[in-house]
Design a protein around this motif. Structure first.
Motif, PDB file in Angstrom:
ATOM      1  N   LYS A  53       0.808  -1.221   0.000  1.00  0.00           N
ATOM      2  CA  LYS A  53       0.000   0.000   0.000  1.00  0.00           C
ATOM      3  C   LYS A  53       0.842   1.273   0.000  1.00  0.00           C
ATOM      4  O   LYS A  53       0.343   2.351   0.285  1.00  0.00           O
ATOM      5  CB  LYS A  53      -0.952  -0.002   1.198  1.00  0.00           C
ATOM      6  CG  LYS A  53      -1.978  -1.113   1.140  1.00  0.00           C
ATOM      7  CD  LYS A  53      -2.877  -1.107   2.365  1.00  0.00           C
ATOM      8  CE  LYS A  53      -3.837  -2.281   2.341  1.00  0.00           C
ATOM      9  NZ  LYS A  53      -4.608  -2.363   3.595  1.00  0.00           N
ATOM     10  N   GLY A  54       2.157   1.140  -0.299  1.00  0.00           N
ATOM     11  CA  GLY A  54       3.014   2.315  -0.428  1.00  0.00           C
ATOM     12  C   GLY A  54       3.865   2.647   0.771  1.00  0.00           C
ATOM     13  O   GLY A  54       4.641   3.600   0.736  1.00  0.00           O
ATOM     14  N   THR A  55       3.768   1.872   1.840  1.00  0.00           N
ATOM     15  CA  THR A  55       4.564   2.133   3.036  1.00  0.00           C
ATOM     16  C   THR A  55       5.989   1.624   2.854  1.00  0.00           C
ATOM     17  O   THR A  55       6.211   0.562   2.278  1.00  0.00           O
ATOM     18  CB  THR A  55       3.947   1.432   4.266  1.00  0.00           C
ATOM     19  OG1 THR A  55       2.607   1.887   4.431  1.00  0.00           O
ATOM     20  CG2 THR A  55       4.732   1.710   5.528  1.00  0.00           C
ATOM     21  N   GLU A  69       8.334   5.264   9.326  1.00  0.00           N
ATOM     22  CA  GLU A  69       7.633   4.840   8.116  1.00  0.00           C
ATOM     23  C   GLU A  69       7.535   6.027   7.181  1.00  0.00           C
ATOM     24  O   GLU A  69       7.209   7.135   7.606  1.00  0.00           O
ATOM     25  CB  GLU A  69       6.235   4.322   8.432  1.00  0.00           C
ATOM     26  CG  GLU A  69       6.216   2.972   9.115  1.00  0.00           C
ATOM     27  CD  GLU A  69       4.810   2.441   9.323  1.00  0.00           C
ATOM     28  OE1 GLU A  69       3.827   3.216   9.230  1.00  0.00           O
ATOM     29  OE2 GLU A  69       4.697   1.232   9.605  1.00  0.00           O
ATOM     30  N   MET A  70       7.862   5.793   5.907  1.00  0.00           N
ATOM     31  CA  MET A  70       7.702   6.801   4.874  1.00  0.00           C
ATOM     32  C   MET A  70       6.662   6.267   3.891  1.00  0.00           C
ATOM     33  O   MET A  70       6.286   5.110   3.982  1.00  0.00           O
ATOM     34  CB  MET A  70       9.025   7.068   4.152  1.00  0.00           C
ATOM     35  CG  MET A  70      10.114   7.629   5.053  1.00  0.00           C
ATOM     36  SD  MET A  70      11.153   6.375   5.767  1.00  0.00           S
ATOM     37  CE  MET A  70      12.159   5.887   4.407  1.00  0.00           C
ATOM     38  N   LEU A  93      19.097   5.119   1.293  1.00  0.00           N
ATOM     39  CA  LEU A  93      18.063   4.155   0.942  1.00  0.00           C
ATOM     40  C   LEU A  93      17.392   4.636  -0.332  1.00  0.00           C
ATOM     41  O   LEU A  93      17.098   5.827  -0.460  1.00  0.00           O
ATOM     42  CB  LEU A  93      17.024   4.072   2.071  1.00  0.00           C
ATOM     43  CG  LEU A  93      15.676   3.442   1.745  1.00  0.00           C
ATOM     44  CD1 LEU A  93      15.823   1.958   1.452  1.00  0.00           C
ATOM     45  CD2 LEU A  93      14.703   3.673   2.898  1.00  0.00           C
ATOM     46  N   ALA A  94      17.152   3.734  -1.267  1.00  0.00           N
ATOM     47  CA  ALA A  94      16.391   4.061  -2.473  1.00  0.00           C
ATOM     48  C   ALA A  94      15.159   3.174  -2.514  1.00  0.00           C
ATOM     49  O   ALA A  94      15.213   1.991  -2.160  1.00  0.00           O
ATOM     50  CB  ALA A  94      17.231   3.859  -3.728  1.00  0.00           C
ATOM     51  N   THR A  95      14.038   3.754  -2.953  1.00  0.00           N
ATOM     52  CA  THR A  95      12.785   3.010  -3.073  1.00  0.00           C
ATOM     53  C   THR A  95      12.191   3.245  -4.453  1.00  0.00           C
ATOM     54  O   THR A  95      12.284   4.343  -4.998  1.00  0.00           O
ATOM     55  CB  THR A  95      11.773   3.454  -1.992  1.00  0.00           C
ATOM     56  OG1 THR A  95      11.584   4.877  -2.070  1.00  0.00           O
ATOM     57  CG2 THR A  95      12.277   3.108  -0.597  1.00  0.00           C
ATOM     58  N   TRP A 105      16.500   8.370   0.164  1.00  0.00           N
ATOM     59  CA  TRP A 105      16.303   8.821   1.541  1.00  0.00           C
ATOM     60  C   TRP A 105      17.620   8.737   2.290  1.00  0.00           C
ATOM     61  O   TRP A 105      18.401   7.817   2.078  1.00  0.00           O
ATOM     62  CB  TRP A 105      15.289   7.934   2.250  1.00  0.00           C
ATOM     63  CG  TRP A 105      14.045   7.658   1.481  1.00  0.00           C
ATOM     64  CD1 TRP A 105      13.886   6.707   0.504  1.00  0.00           C
ATOM     65  CD2 TRP A 105      12.783   8.297   1.611  1.00  0.00           C
ATOM     66  NE1 TRP A 105      12.590   6.733   0.029  1.00  0.00           N
ATOM     67  CE2 TRP A 105      11.888   7.697   0.688  1.00  0.00           C
ATOM     68  CE3 TRP A 105      12.306   9.321   2.428  1.00  0.00           C
ATOM     69  CZ2 TRP A 105      10.571   8.078   0.565  1.00  0.00           C
ATOM     70  CZ3 TRP A 105      10.977   9.704   2.299  1.00  0.00           C
ATOM     71  CH2 TRP A 105      10.125   9.093   1.382  1.00  0.00           C
ATOM     72  N   ARG A 106      17.842   9.673   3.190  1.00  0.00           N
ATOM     73  CA  ARG A 106      19.015   9.671   4.069  1.00  0.00           C
ATOM     74  C   ARG A 106      18.589   9.032   5.400  1.00  0.00           C
ATOM     75  O   ARG A 106      17.627   9.478   6.029  1.00  0.00           O
ATOM     76  CB  ARG A 106      19.502  11.095   4.298  1.00  0.00           C
ATOM     77  CG  ARG A 106      20.770  11.190   5.122  1.00  0.00           C
ATOM     78  CD  ARG A 106      21.255  12.633   5.260  1.00  0.00           C
ATOM     79  NE  ARG A 106      21.826  13.061   3.989  1.00  0.00           N
ATOM     80  CZ  ARG A 106      21.446  14.170   3.331  1.00  0.00           C
ATOM     81  NH1 ARG A 106      20.497  14.942   3.810  1.00  0.00           N
ATOM     82  NH2 ARG A 106      22.020  14.496   2.199  1.00  0.00           N
ATOM     83  N   LEU A 107      19.306   7.972   5.797  1.00  0.00           N
ATOM     84  CA  LEU A 107      19.024   7.298   7.060  1.00  0.00           C
ATOM     85  C   LEU A 107      20.104   7.666   8.074  1.00  0.00           C
ATOM     86  O   LEU A 107      21.248   7.886   7.681  1.00  0.00           O
ATOM     87  CB  LEU A 107      19.022   5.777   6.858  1.00  0.00           C
ATOM     88  CG  LEU A 107      17.986   5.215   5.892  1.00  0.00           C
ATOM     89  CD1 LEU A 107      18.133   3.704   5.789  1.00  0.00           C
ATOM     90  CD2 LEU A 107      16.578   5.586   6.311  1.00  0.00           C
ATOM     91  N   PRO A 108      19.819   7.757   9.359  1.00  0.00           N
ATOM     92  CA  PRO A 108      18.596   7.343  10.016  1.00  0.00           C
ATOM     93  C   PRO A 108      17.494   8.395  10.065  1.00  0.00           C
ATOM     94  O   PRO A 108      16.410   8.121  10.559  1.00  0.00           O
ATOM     95  CB  PRO A 108      19.062   7.010  11.429  1.00  0.00           C
ATOM     96  CG  PRO A 108      20.192   7.949  11.691  1.00  0.00           C
ATOM     97  CD  PRO A 108      20.873   8.115  10.345  1.00  0.00           C
TER      98      PRO A 108
END
Length: 159
Positions: A53-55, A69-70, A93-95, A105-108
């Motif tokens: 569902k996109g999470t 959660e993004m 992180l890449a999605t 995205w830059r983690l954390p």
């Protein structure tokens, strides 16, 4: 499936991600989600799950605490992690999603630093060496320079 060192991560359509110790197969964590899990990646510090569902759920390893959660607007079918190198504090992180976008995205902190729009669903993704690579369901592959991702460095069209 995702394998890292002595750990194995698995996920299923029942929405549960599980972390196992190798080689004895001891179950270390069971992490429930509210939707089926399409993709997951394990890094030295994080387990990332891309969901129906996109999470995008980011969990700490080995403690199993939900970091954040993004969201994408459609199903997330691809995730990739580029671990922080020694002396660095940031993991990327890449999605990739059916919403025709790939995000970095830059983690954390889980801060989105880049997003690219494609002509088709982003079904596979790679991240490393300062580059993002997107593979789309229409067969097109593009290589992007991080962090801007302003325009593709290389595009390979489907035959």
């Amino acid at each position: 499936l995702s394998l890292r060192g002595g750990l194995l991560a698995t996920a299923a359509n029942n929405g549960v991600a599980t972390l196992w110790r190798l080689p004895d197969g001891e179950q270390l964590l069971s992490l429930p989600h509210n939707e089926p899990i399409n993709a997951l990646r394990l890094s030295a510090e994080f387990l990332v799950c891309g969901c129906q569902k996109g999470t995008v759920a980011v969990w700490s390893v080995p403690h199993g605490q939900l970091v954040r959660e993004m969201r994408h607007t459609e199903s997330v079918g691809a995730v990739a992690i580029d671990d922080a190198q020694e002396g660095e504090e940031v993991t990327l992180l890449a999605t990739g999603s059916d919403d025709l976008t790939a995000a970095v995205w830059r983690l954390p902190a889980c801060e989105r630093i880049a997003q690219v729009r494609r002509e088709a669903s982003v079904g596979t993704i790679a991240l490393g060496g300062g580059h993002l690579v997107t593979g789309c369901d229409d067969g097109d592959v593009s290589v992007w320079a991080l962090p801007s991702c302003a325009a593709p460095l290389l595009q390979i069209a489907a035959p």
